[in-house]
Design a protein around this motif. Structure first.
Motif, PDB file in Angstrom:
ATOM      1  N   ALA A 126      30.844 -80.114 -12.249  1.00 11.36           N
ATOM      2  CA  ALA A 126      29.654 -79.260 -12.201  1.00 11.36           C
ATOM      3  C   ALA A 126      29.833 -78.039 -13.077  1.00 11.36           C
ATOM      4  CB  ALA A 126      29.379 -78.839 -10.756  1.00 11.36           C
ATOM      5  N   MET A 127      31.044 -77.492 -13.112  1.00 10.90           N
ATOM      6  CA  MET A 127      31.332 -76.341 -13.956  1.00 10.90           C
ATOM      7  C   MET A 127      31.224 -76.705 -15.431  1.00 10.90           C
ATOM      8  SD  MET A 127      34.595 -75.252 -11.631  1.00 10.90           S
ATOM      9  CE  MET A 127      35.236 -73.969 -12.670  1.00 10.90           C
ATOM     10  N   GLY A 159      29.311 -66.166 -13.966  1.00 11.55           N
ATOM     11  CA  GLY A 159      28.154 -66.267 -13.079  1.00 11.55           C
ATOM     12  C   GLY A 159      27.804 -67.687 -12.691  1.00 11.55           C
ATOM     13  N   ALA A 160      27.557 -68.534 -13.690  1.00 11.71           N
ATOM     14  CA  ALA A 160      27.192 -69.925 -13.418  1.00 11.71           C
ATOM     15  C   ALA A 160      28.342 -70.677 -12.768  1.00 11.71           C
ATOM     16  CB  ALA A 160      26.773 -70.620 -14.715  1.00 11.71           C
ATOM     17  N   GLY A 192      30.598 -73.871  -8.888  1.00  8.77           N
ATOM     18  CA  GLY A 192      31.978 -74.222  -8.557  1.00  8.77           C
ATOM     19  C   GLY A 192      32.427 -73.736  -7.200  1.00  8.77           C
ATOM     20  N   GLY A 193      31.891 -72.594  -6.782  1.00  9.54           N
ATOM     21  CA  GLY A 193      32.221 -72.081  -5.466  1.00  9.54           C
ATOM     22  C   GLY A 193      33.532 -71.312  -5.392  1.00  9.54           C
ATOM     23  N   ARG A 223      38.778 -72.846  -8.820  1.00  6.35           N
ATOM     24  CA  ARG A 223      39.066 -71.457  -9.188  1.00  6.35           C
ATOM     25  C   ARG A 223      39.640 -71.400 -10.597  1.00  6.35           C
ATOM     26  NH1 ARG A 223      41.738 -68.108  -4.655  1.00  6.35           N
ATOM     27  NH2 ARG A 223      39.602 -68.455  -3.931  1.00  6.35           N
ATOM     28  N   VAL A 224      38.992 -70.602 -11.449  1.00  6.98           N
ATOM     29  CA  VAL A 224      39.446 -70.402 -12.824  1.00  6.98           C
ATOM     30  C   VAL A 224      39.731 -68.921 -13.029  1.00  6.98           C
ATOM     31  CG1 VAL A 224      38.262 -72.422 -13.766  1.00  6.98           C
ATOM     32  CG2 VAL A 224      37.037 -70.250 -13.596  1.00  6.98           C
ATOM     33  N   LEU A 225      40.140 -68.557 -14.228  1.00  8.44           N
ATOM     34  CA  LEU A 225      40.570 -67.176 -14.473  1.00  8.44           C
ATOM     35  C   LEU A 225      39.454 -66.169 -14.206  1.00  8.44           C
ATOM     36  CD1 LEU A 225      42.710 -67.690 -17.696  1.00  8.44           C
ATOM     37  CD2 LEU A 225      43.543 -66.858 -15.487  1.00  8.44           C
TER      38      LEU A 225
END
Length: 234
Positions: free
Chosen positions: A102-103, A172-173, A178-179, A186-188
């Motif tokens: 989704a990301m 933002g998106a 992603g939540g 979780r990304v940077l």
């Protein structure tokens, strides 16, 4: 000023110790952003080039829409993708919400207009130089697209790098679709937002320092691989 130095020290400590969470977040950030970049470039580079050489009735309107989409708010993209992938949405059965996929979809939508618009601007100038030659060779539309992409590959590299910079810095998106799930989405950028909200400014600055370094490293690596400096074309 002390918080900045504390952030840098924390970043160096995390890198030196090969922190598992940091490696996991960094690898996921690269995987998501680079995958989105490859997909977006595959779609946007040929489209931008085709738009530069093709003449049709509503061409100017299409170019205006494309340029307008460059400023599309990421949170709006995130909301639309969320609604499409939610359980009540048309693609909810696929179960893609709150996943890296989704990301990637959100990032592709965000960066594709940017890459296509830069490509169109560059290819329009190149087409004016090659127009007579390619027409005289009786090439097809897609042969002309391929020839322009190959000859303008260094300029298109800049378009791809611009897309990558926007993708890896997106929050933002990514947060919406992603939540910000630990060890899943979780990304940077979302980790920085989380740590800032928690008040851990040192760690947030450390993650930001790593994000900037990572983006710079990828840009320099691509430039090195393209050999633009050695061939006198930067």
């Amino acid at each position: 000023m002390s918080e900045i130095w504390a952030g840098i020290a924390e970043a160096l400590r995390l890198i030196w110790s090969l922190d598992e969470d940091l490696i996991d977040i960094t690898v996921r950030s690269l995987k998501v952003s680079l995958t989105a970049l490859v997909i977006a470039s595959t779609l946007a580079l040929p489209f931008g080039t085709w738009l530069a050489i093709r003449r049709f009735r509503y061409r100017r309107f299409a170019i205006s829409v494309l340029n307008a989409l460059m400023g599309l708010p990421p949170v709006v993209v995130g909301l639309i993708v969320y609604l499409l992938l939610s359980r009540s949405g048309p693609f909810g059965v696929m179960g893609l919400l709150f996943t890296p996929t989704a990301m990637i979809i959100a990032q592709v939508i965000i960066i594709s207009p940017l890459i296509a618009s830069i490509t169109h601007q560059a290819m329009r100038e190149l087409w004016s130089e090659y127009h007579d030659l390619l027409i005289s060779l009786n090439t097809s539309k897609w042969q002309r697209v391929g020839a322009l992409i190959w000859d303008g590959r260094r300029t298109l590299l800049t378009a791809a790098l611009a897309g990558f910079g926007r993708a890896i810095g997106e929050v933002g998106a990514i947060m919406i679709v992603g939540g910000n799930i630990d060890q899943v989405t979780r990304v940077l950028t979302t980790a920085i937002a989380l740590e800032t909200g928690k008040g851990d400014f040192a760690l947030a600055l450390g993650l930001g320092f790593i994000l900037i370094t990572l983006s710079l490293f990828v840009n320099l690596t691509i430039h090195a691989l393209s050999r633009t400096e050695s061939e006198g074309r930067w």
